[in-house]
Scaffold this active site. Structure first.
Site, PDB file in Angstrom:
ATOM      1  N   ASN A 188      14.690   2.867  87.073  1.00 31.60           N
ATOM      2  CA  ASN A 188      13.243   2.669  87.048  1.00 31.60           C
ATOM      3  C   ASN A 188      12.692   2.561  88.467  1.00 31.60           C
ATOM      4  OD1 ASN A 188      11.726  -0.076  87.710  1.00 31.60           O
ATOM      5  ND2 ASN A 188      13.842  -0.604  87.160  1.00 31.60           N
ATOM      6  N   PHE A 222       6.124  -2.691  89.899  1.00 32.28           N
ATOM      7  CA  PHE A 222       5.378  -3.904  89.530  1.00 32.28           C
ATOM      8  C   PHE A 222       4.046  -3.572  88.851  1.00 32.28           C
ATOM      9  CE2 PHE A 222       7.308  -6.627  93.232  1.00 32.28           C
ATOM     10  CZ  PHE A 222       8.528  -6.649  92.579  1.00 32.28           C
ATOM     11  N   SER A 262      13.266  -6.243  94.420  1.00 34.04           N
ATOM     12  CA  SER A 262      13.020  -4.961  93.757  1.00 34.04           C
ATOM     13  C   SER A 262      13.056  -3.843  94.795  1.00 34.04           C
ATOM     14  CB  SER A 262      11.663  -4.964  93.057  1.00 34.04           C
ATOM     15  OG  SER A 262      11.331  -3.652  92.639  1.00 34.04           O
ATOM     16  N   ASN A 296      11.488  -1.071  94.491  1.00 31.13           N
ATOM     17  CA  ASN A 296      10.389  -0.166  94.178  1.00 31.13           C
ATOM     18  C   ASN A 296       9.059  -0.521  94.822  1.00 31.13           C
ATOM     19  OD1 ASN A 296      12.110   1.360  92.449  1.00 31.13           O
ATOM     20  ND2 ASN A 296      11.856  -0.228  90.891  1.00 31.13           N
ATOM     21  N   THR A 297       9.044  -1.531  95.681  1.00 31.13           N
ATOM     22  CA  THR A 297       7.851  -1.880  96.458  1.00 31.13           C
ATOM     23  C   THR A 297       8.198  -1.775  97.930  1.00 31.13           C
ATOM     24  OG1 THR A 297       6.967  -3.369  94.762  1.00 31.13           O
ATOM     25  CG2 THR A 297       6.179  -3.682  97.006  1.00 31.13           C
ATOM     26  N   LYS A 345      15.208 -14.398  93.293  1.00 31.42           N
ATOM     27  CA  LYS A 345      16.016 -13.320  92.721  1.00 31.42           C
ATOM     28  C   LYS A 345      16.490 -12.396  93.835  1.00 31.42           C
ATOM     29  CE  LYS A 345      16.106 -10.115  88.820  1.00 31.42           C
ATOM     30  NZ  LYS A 345      15.399  -9.693  87.592  1.00 31.42           N
ATOM     31  N   ASN A 385      19.166  -8.405  90.768  1.00 31.11           N
ATOM     32  CA  ASN A 385      18.175  -7.388  90.428  1.00 31.11           C
ATOM     33  C   ASN A 385      18.888  -6.051  90.204  1.00 31.11           C
ATOM     34  OD1 ASN A 385      15.598  -6.038  90.208  1.00 31.11           O
ATOM     35  ND2 ASN A 385      14.743  -7.561  91.590  1.00 31.11           N
TER      36      ASN A 385
END
Length: 341
Positions: free
Chosen positions: A114, A118, A181, A183-184, A215, A244
């Protein structure tokens, strides 16, 4: 029944669209008149009650952040047998996330990739929903996972996290700072100890009495994981969520060209299991016994949950296997756990 439905319908459908289709179904499981019936069939054995973070959990097994981003399914997930639901990741500013497609199944690997980014309706709306859920007498323990708003520069991240904290901490049972994450842009850089300390201290102060965790990513070297764990203890956090998703891609059964075509993003599911267990053991080795460690990543079966608990986890979370196992997943795990208690 569910394996047939998955192969026949869901596996042929865009994963994000499939997720949105099941949201109202899960919500219905938590609403009158279905909730009492579903709960009677899925309620965890009392022997599974677990104490952590100063809270009592019906079961040590719960839902990881990412499944219920906007706190709309908490009652339904509780009815299905999960001992806690970690909502989010939520950000102070509502955002659409990354362009679609951004979610991919690796069915042969029982995994997902993925790059959601967010996507959420914002911390204010999540807080309102958490507040309503928290007023229910019978409910799951509710955690809230917070991240940095995409439009906010990394240099202003602390103030952004504090803004989310002030909204959701009063209505969450515990709070998780997500700095891991992939993805940011720039987010994982916040895991550097010299950057992470002031951020965690500011969020800790804003969270007041709400237990605070951080996390971490599985891709960090072990010495950095140990440093973050010691930092979390030093600044007075209640625990760590490990781990994560990963940016690693090997080894996978899915052909390499297919995986490459999916593009960037975090890999979750069965391929993460070995590294997630290793990170759990690394963290547990350097933190006190009373420090809460929540293990996530590659959890699919009751044996996986038992392995995490034996390795020192206080609680265990899953997400990806829900897609492959279906709505009775938590019930299956809880029943198998109860047989060995």
């Amino acid at each position: 029944m569910y394996p047939f439905l998955f192969r026949t319908f869901f596996a042929r459908m865009d994963p994000e669209r499939a997720h949105h289709l099941v949201v109202p179904v899960i919500r219905a499981f938590g609403a009158w008149p279905l909730a009492p019936v579903v709960r009677a069939l899925t309620r965890p054995d009392p022997a599974l009650r677990t104490h952590a973070l100063g809270l009592e959990f019906d079961s040590p097994f719960g839902v990881a952040a990412g499944f219920d981003k906007n706190a709309v399914m908490t009652e339904g997930l509780h009815a299905l047998g999960f001992g806690h639901v970690e909502i989010g990741t939520v950000t102070a500013i509502a955002q659409e996330g990354n362009p679609r497609p951004r979610l991919y199944r690796l069915i042969e690997d029982r995994a997902l990739i993925n790059r959601m980014g967010f996507n959420n309706a914002g911390a204010e709306r999540a807080a309102a929903r958490l507040g309503r859920s928290r007023r229910r007498r019978r409910r799951a323990v509710l955690g809230a996972n917070i991240g940095k708003s995409r439009v906010v520069d990394v240099e202003q991240a602390t103030a952004d996290y504090v803004a989310s904290t002030r909204l959701v901490a009063p209505v969450a049972d515990y709070l998780v700072v997500n700095v891991s994450s992939p993805n940011t842009p720039g987010l994982r850089g916040l895991q550097a100890v010299e950057t992470l300390r002031p951020l965690l201290e500011a969020v800790r102060d804003a969270a007041a009495s709400t237990p605070l965790l951080v996390k971490i990513a599985p891709d960090l070297p072990d010495d950095e994981i140990e440093a973050i764990a010691r930092l979390a203890v030093d600044v007075g956090l209640a625990g760590i969520v490990a781990t994560n998703t990963t940016i690693a891609r090997a080894p996978l059964a899915t052909p390499a060209d297919v995986v490459e075509a999916m593009g960037a993003g975090g890999l979750s599911g069965a391929p993460l299991r070995e590294r997630a267990v290793a990170v759990l053991r690394t963290v547990r080795a350097v933190v006190p016994a009373e420090f809460c460690v929540i293990s996530a990543g590659g959890v699919e079966t009751a044996d996986d949950v038992r392995e995490r608990l034996a390795a020192g986890a206080d609680l265990v979370q899953g997400y990806t296997a829900f897609i492959y196992r279906g709505p009775l997943w938590a019930r299956q795990i809880n029943r198998a756990l109860a047989r060995t208690r």
